[in-house]
Design an enzyme around this catalytic site. Structure first.
Site, mmCIF file in Angstrom:
data_model
loop_
_atom_site.group_PDB
_atom_site.id
_atom_site.type_symbol
_atom_site.label_atom_id
_atom_site.label_comp_id
_atom_site.label_asym_id
_atom_site.label_seq_id
_atom_site.Cartn_x
_atom_site.Cartn_y
_atom_site.Cartn_z
ATOM 1 N N ASN A 261 54.731 -5.799 69.482
ATOM 2 C CA ASN A 261 55.544 -5.134 70.496
ATOM 3 C C ASN A 261 55.615 -5.963 71.771
ATOM 4 O O ASN A 261 54.583 -6.460 72.239
ATOM 5 C CB ASN A 261 54.932 -3.758 70.817
ATOM 6 C CG ASN A 261 54.820 -2.863 69.593
ATOM 7 O OD1 ASN A 261 55.696 -2.882 68.736
ATOM 8 N ND2 ASN A 261 53.747 -2.098 69.507
ATOM 9 N N ASP B 22 41.503 -2.552 65.558
ATOM 10 C CA ASP B 22 42.168 -1.611 66.470
ATOM 11 C C ASP B 22 41.342 -0.334 66.535
ATOM 12 O O ASP B 22 40.901 0.192 65.506
ATOM 13 C CB ASP B 22 43.593 -1.314 65.962
ATOM 14 C CG ASP B 22 44.447 -0.603 66.995
ATOM 15 O OD1 ASP B 22 44.019 0.452 67.511
ATOM 16 O OD2 ASP B 22 45.544 -1.093 67.288
ATOM 17 N N ILE B 23 41.158 0.178 67.747
ATOM 18 C CA ILE B 23 40.332 1.369 67.945
ATOM 19 C C ILE B 23 40.992 2.623 67.345
ATOM 20 O O ILE B 23 40.306 3.592 67.014
ATOM 21 C CB ILE B 23 40.033 1.536 69.464
ATOM 22 C CG1 ILE B 23 38.732 2.288 69.686
ATOM 23 C CG2 ILE B 23 41.174 2.169 70.210
ATOM 24 C CD1 ILE B 23 38.217 2.192 71.120
ATOM 25 N N GLN C 275 55.123 -1.440 73.740
ATOM 26 C CA GLN C 275 53.895 -2.167 74.093
ATOM 27 C C GLN C 275 53.100 -1.370 75.118
ATOM 28 O O GLN C 275 53.615 -1.021 76.184
ATOM 29 C CB GLN C 275 54.228 -3.557 74.651
ATOM 30 C CG GLN C 275 52.991 -4.411 74.894
ATOM 31 C CD GLN C 275 53.328 -5.813 75.397
ATOM 32 O OE1 GLN C 275 54.447 -6.079 75.850
ATOM 33 N NE2 GLN C 275 52.364 -6.704 75.334
ATOM 34 N N HIS D 118 49.709 -9.485 71.473
ATOM 35 C CA HIS D 118 48.902 -9.270 70.265
ATOM 36 C C HIS D 118 49.805 -8.943 69.084
ATOM 37 O O HIS D 118 50.867 -8.346 69.251
ATOM 38 C CB HIS D 118 47.878 -8.143 70.474
ATOM 39 C CG HIS D 118 48.498 -6.862 70.923
ATOM 40 N ND1 HIS D 118 48.827 -6.622 72.235
ATOM 41 C CD2 HIS D 118 48.863 -5.752 70.236
ATOM 42 C CE1 HIS D 118 49.372 -5.420 72.339
ATOM 43 N NE2 HIS D 118 49.406 -4.872 71.135
ATOM 44 N N PHE D 119 49.338 -9.327 67.926
ATOM 45 C CA PHE D 119 49.970 -8.940 66.667
ATOM 46 C C PHE D 119 49.123 -7.848 66.031
ATOM 47 O O PHE D 119 47.904 -7.961 65.985
ATOM 48 C CB PHE D 119 50.029 -10.126 65.687
ATOM 49 C CG PHE D 119 51.134 -11.102 65.972
ATOM 50 C CD1 PHE D 119 50.990 -12.078 66.947
ATOM 51 C CD2 PHE D 119 52.325 -11.058 65.250
ATOM 52 C CE1 PHE D 119 52.014 -12.987 67.204
ATOM 53 C CE2 PHE D 119 53.350 -11.960 65.505
ATOM 54 C CZ PHE D 119 53.187 -12.921 66.483
ATOM 55 N N HIS D 120 49.780 -6.800 65.539
ATOM 56 C CA HIS D 120 49.098 -5.818 64.704
ATOM 57 C C HIS D 120 49.189 -6.305 63.265
ATOM 58 O O HIS D 120 50.279 -6.632 62.798
ATOM 59 C CB HIS D 120 49.807 -4.461 64.745
ATOM 60 C CG HIS D 120 49.763 -3.772 66.067
ATOM 61 N ND1 HIS D 120 48.945 -2.701 66.315
ATOM 62 C CD2 HIS D 120 50.440 -3.999 67.225
ATOM 63 C CE1 HIS D 120 49.126 -2.272 67.561
ATOM 64 N NE2 HIS D 120 50.041 -3.049 68.137
HETATM 65 P P1 5GP Z 1 50.579 -1.903 71.589
HETATM 66 O O1 5GP Z 1 51.356 -0.613 71.593
HETATM 67 O O2 5GP Z 1 50.350 -2.418 72.988
HETATM 68 O O3 5GP Z 1 51.169 -2.916 70.674
HETATM 69 O O4 5GP Z 1 49.184 -1.525 70.945
HETATM 70 C C1 5GP Z 1 47.964 -1.587 71.596
HETATM 71 C C2 5GP Z 1 46.891 -1.246 70.597
HETATM 72 O O5 5GP Z 1 45.632 -1.479 71.210
HETATM 73 C C3 5GP Z 1 46.880 0.224 70.138
HETATM 74 O O6 5GP Z 1 47.070 0.279 68.726
HETATM 75 C C4 5GP Z 1 45.506 0.741 70.547
HETATM 76 O O7 5GP Z 1 44.916 1.581 69.584
HETATM 77 C C5 5GP Z 1 44.711 -0.537 70.748
HETATM 78 N N1 5GP Z 1 43.660 -0.425 71.758
HETATM 79 C C6 5GP Z 1 43.808 0.077 73.010
HETATM 80 N N2 5GP Z 1 42.647 0.005 73.681
HETATM 81 C C7 5GP Z 1 41.745 -0.573 72.842
HETATM 82 C C8 5GP Z 1 40.365 -0.912 72.974
HETATM 83 O O8 5GP Z 1 39.730 -0.722 74.008
HETATM 84 N N3 5GP Z 1 39.768 -1.488 71.912
HETATM 85 C C9 5GP Z 1 40.449 -1.730 70.745
HETATM 86 N N4 5GP Z 1 39.755 -2.295 69.757
HETATM 87 N N5 5GP Z 1 41.749 -1.426 70.589
HETATM 88 C C10 5GP Z 1 42.395 -0.849 71.620
#
Ligand code: 5GP
Ligand code: ZN
Length: 136
Positions: A86, A30-31, A93, A99-101
């Site tokens: 999420n 995750d970035i 989300q 995706h899973f964190h």
């Molecule tokens: P969500 O809230 O949709 O479950 O989380 C999305 C996740 O994707 C966030 O934790 C965010 O930091 C990550 N993310 C968003 N854009 C990028 C990207 O371009 N590259 C990577 N590696 N992670 C990303």
């Protein structure tokens, strides 16, 4: 999906630190990590939410989540981890590609999810009604 960030990572049009890859699942760092090693595990095919993922693929996804989690413990020396997933904007989300964190954890890492602040009080009747609707 043309404008999906994660589809771009899957097709290598966007760079990412990919730590796991199979025929239909990919995982990358995750970035914006909650802890170093925080990983996102997703299907290569675009689905917005978990309930749209076909059964067989959902199994492969969970195998990858397990594998990624084990590596965070073994290779980075973490003690535990949280799995967060999420679905929909209302649930936080941001990227609409399933995706899973996998969030690695150590005892004193100061990460707080504040679960107790969100607890709703429910009466016995409300439990019964909820149960009835879910099981009939
Ligand atoms: P969500 O809230 O949709 O479950 O989380 C999305 C996740 O994707 C966030 O934790 C965010 O930091 C990550 N993310 C968003 N854009 C990028 C990207 O371009 N590259 C990577 N590696 N992670 C990303
Ligand atoms: Zn996508």
């Amino acid at each position: 999906m043309e404008n999906c960030i994660f589809c771009k990572i899957v097709s290598k049009r966007l760079p990412a630190f990919i730590t796991y890859e199979s025929n239909d699942v990919i995982a990358f760092l995750d970035i914006n990590p909650i802890n170093p090693g925080h990983t996102l595990v997703c299907t290569k095919e675009h689905f917005d939410v978990l309930t749209k993922v076909p059964e067989k693929l959902a199994q492969g996804l969970m195998t990858a989540v397990k594998d990624v989690s084990a590596k965070l413990i073994i290779k980075l020396g973490y003690q535990g981890f949280n799995i967060l997933q999420n679905n929909d904007k209302c649930a936080g989300q941001i990227v609409p590609h399933i995706h899973f964190h996998v969030i690695p954890r150590n005892p004193d890492d100061l990460v707080r999810f504040n679960w107790s602040e969100n607890i709703k009080r429910m009466s016995e009747e409300q439990f019964k009604e909820t149960y009835r609707r879910l099981t009939t």
